[in-house]
Motif scaffolding. Structure first.
Motif, mmCIF file in Angstrom:
data_model
loop_
_atom_site.group_PDB
_atom_site.id
_atom_site.type_symbol
_atom_site.label_atom_id
_atom_site.label_comp_id
_atom_site.label_asym_id
_atom_site.label_seq_id
_atom_site.Cartn_x
_atom_site.Cartn_y
_atom_site.Cartn_z
ATOM 1 N N VAL A 1 0.565 -1.100 -0.120
ATOM 2 C CA VAL A 1 -0.042 0.062 -0.026
ATOM 3 C C VAL A 1 0.737 1.261 -0.042
ATOM 4 O O VAL A 1 0.709 2.135 -0.700
ATOM 5 N N ILE A 2 1.774 1.453 0.721
ATOM 6 C CA ILE A 2 2.744 2.436 0.845
ATOM 7 C C ILE A 2 3.596 2.619 -0.247
ATOM 8 O O ILE A 2 3.433 3.674 -0.925
ATOM 9 N N ALA A 3 3.889 1.519 -1.131
ATOM 10 C CA ALA A 3 4.507 1.577 -2.329
ATOM 11 C C ALA A 3 3.586 2.087 -3.473
ATOM 12 O O ALA A 3 4.045 3.144 -4.366
ATOM 13 N N ALA A 4 2.355 1.756 -3.392
ATOM 14 C CA ALA A 4 1.411 2.444 -4.308
ATOM 15 C C ALA A 4 1.085 3.866 -4.268
ATOM 16 O O ALA A 4 1.132 4.588 -5.020
ATOM 17 N N VAL A 5 0.918 4.331 -2.935
ATOM 18 C CA VAL A 5 1.065 5.818 -2.583
ATOM 19 C C VAL A 5 2.236 6.324 -3.021
ATOM 20 O O VAL A 5 1.941 7.533 -4.076
ATOM 21 N N LEU A 6 3.246 6.184 -2.725
ATOM 22 C CA LEU A 6 4.592 6.601 -3.213
ATOM 23 C C LEU A 6 4.736 6.582 -4.748
ATOM 24 O O LEU A 6 4.852 7.611 -5.492
ATOM 25 N N ALA A 7 3.984 5.512 -5.557
ATOM 26 C CA ALA A 7 4.351 5.562 -6.923
ATOM 27 C C ALA A 7 3.011 6.461 -7.487
ATOM 28 O O ALA A 7 3.568 7.117 -8.639
ATOM 29 N N PHE A 8 1.991 6.865 -7.043
ATOM 30 C CA PHE A 8 1.236 7.630 -7.576
ATOM 31 C C PHE A 8 1.148 9.000 -6.945
ATOM 32 O O PHE A 8 0.673 9.919 -7.485
ATOM 33 N N GLY A 9 2.344 9.214 -6.131
ATOM 34 C CA GLY A 9 2.540 10.495 -5.385
ATOM 35 C C GLY A 9 1.512 11.440 -4.923
ATOM 36 O O GLY A 9 0.651 11.028 -4.262
ATOM 37 N N THR A 10 1.346 12.524 -5.468
ATOM 38 C CA THR A 10 0.292 13.332 -5.391
ATOM 39 C C THR A 10 -1.154 13.010 -5.994
ATOM 40 O O THR A 10 -2.194 13.772 -5.691
ATOM 41 N N ASN A 11 -1.074 12.207 -6.927
ATOM 42 C CA ASN A 11 -2.532 11.587 -7.368
ATOM 43 C C ASN A 11 -3.148 10.933 -6.412
ATOM 44 O O ASN A 11 -3.916 9.873 -6.840
ATOM 45 N N LEU A 12 -3.172 11.054 -5.356
ATOM 46 C CA LEU A 12 -4.227 10.426 -4.330
ATOM 47 C C LEU A 12 -5.298 11.238 -3.953
ATOM 48 O O LEU A 12 -5.226 12.418 -3.543
ATOM 49 N N PHE A 13 -6.409 10.569 -4.386
ATOM 50 C CA PHE A 13 -7.626 11.546 -4.140
ATOM 51 C C PHE A 13 -8.732 10.790 -3.184
ATOM 52 O O PHE A 13 -8.756 9.650 -3.001
ATOM 53 N N ASN A 14 -9.292 11.734 -2.453
ATOM 54 C CA ASN A 14 -10.300 11.318 -1.280
ATOM 55 C C ASN A 14 -11.529 10.787 -2.293
ATOM 56 O O ASN A 14 -12.462 11.213 -2.721
#
Length: 138
Positions: A1-14
Motif C-alpha cells: 500500500v505504501i509503495a502504491a501511494v509513493l508510486a502515484f505521488g500526489t495523485n491520491l484522491f479522497n
C-alpha cells in the motif's frame, strides 16, 4: 500500500465513504458493508471495507481495483480488484485469505461481486465465499 501511494505521488484522491447491502451465495443470509475508498491515480481505487451479517462474523478487507473510465455517466465503469481479507467469526479462530472482486460502477451506485478464498486448515483445499452487493458511494 505504501509503495502504491509513493508510486502515484500526489495523485491520491479522497473517494469517500460507502455502504452496501446484498447476499451471500450458498446461504440465505443478508450481508451488509461499510467502508472507505481512495483514488490512486486516474484508474485505481484502494478500498477498506468491512462486511458482516450482524450475527456470526465480520470480514474486513483491503483491496486495490483497476477501473475502466465511465463514458458520459451512461456506461458504467468496470473494475477488477485483488486484496487481503480476514474473517473474525463468533466461536471460531480468525482466518486470513485473499479477495478477488469484479464490479460495475455508475457515479453513485455500484455493484460488487467479491470472492474470498481462505486456505483450509487441514491443507486439503480451500474455503470459498462469494457474495453480491449493491453499494452507494458518498
Amino acid at each position: 500500500v505504501i509503495a502504491a501511494v509513493l508510486a502515484f505521488g500526489t495523485n491520491l484522491f479522497n473517494g469517500g465513504p460507502l455502504v452496501g447491502v446484498g447476499f451471500r451465495f450458498g446461504r440465505e443470509e443478508l450481508r451488509v458493508r461499510a467502508g472507505y475508498e481512495l483514488g490512486l491515480g486516474r484508474y485505481f481505487v484502494m478500498g477498506l471495507v468491512a462486511d458482516t451479517n450482524f450475527q456470526d462474523y465480520v470480514t474486513p478487507a483491503l483491496t486495490i481495483d483497476a477501473l475502466s473510465p465511465t463514458i458520459l455517466a451512461i456506461l458504467p465503469s468496470a473494475s477488477l480488484g485483488v486484496g487481503g481479507v480476514a474473517q473474525f467469526r463468533k466461536d471460531a479462530c480468525p482466518r486470513a485469505g485473499v479477495r478477488g472482486q469484479i464490479g460495475l460502477s455508475f457515479p453513485i451506485v455500484s455493484f460488487s461481486l467479491p470472492i474470498d478464498i481462505y486456505p483450509a486448515e487441514n491443507s486439503s483445499g480451500s474455503h470459498v465465499e462469494a457474495s453480491f452487493l449493491t453499494q452507494l458511494s458518498f
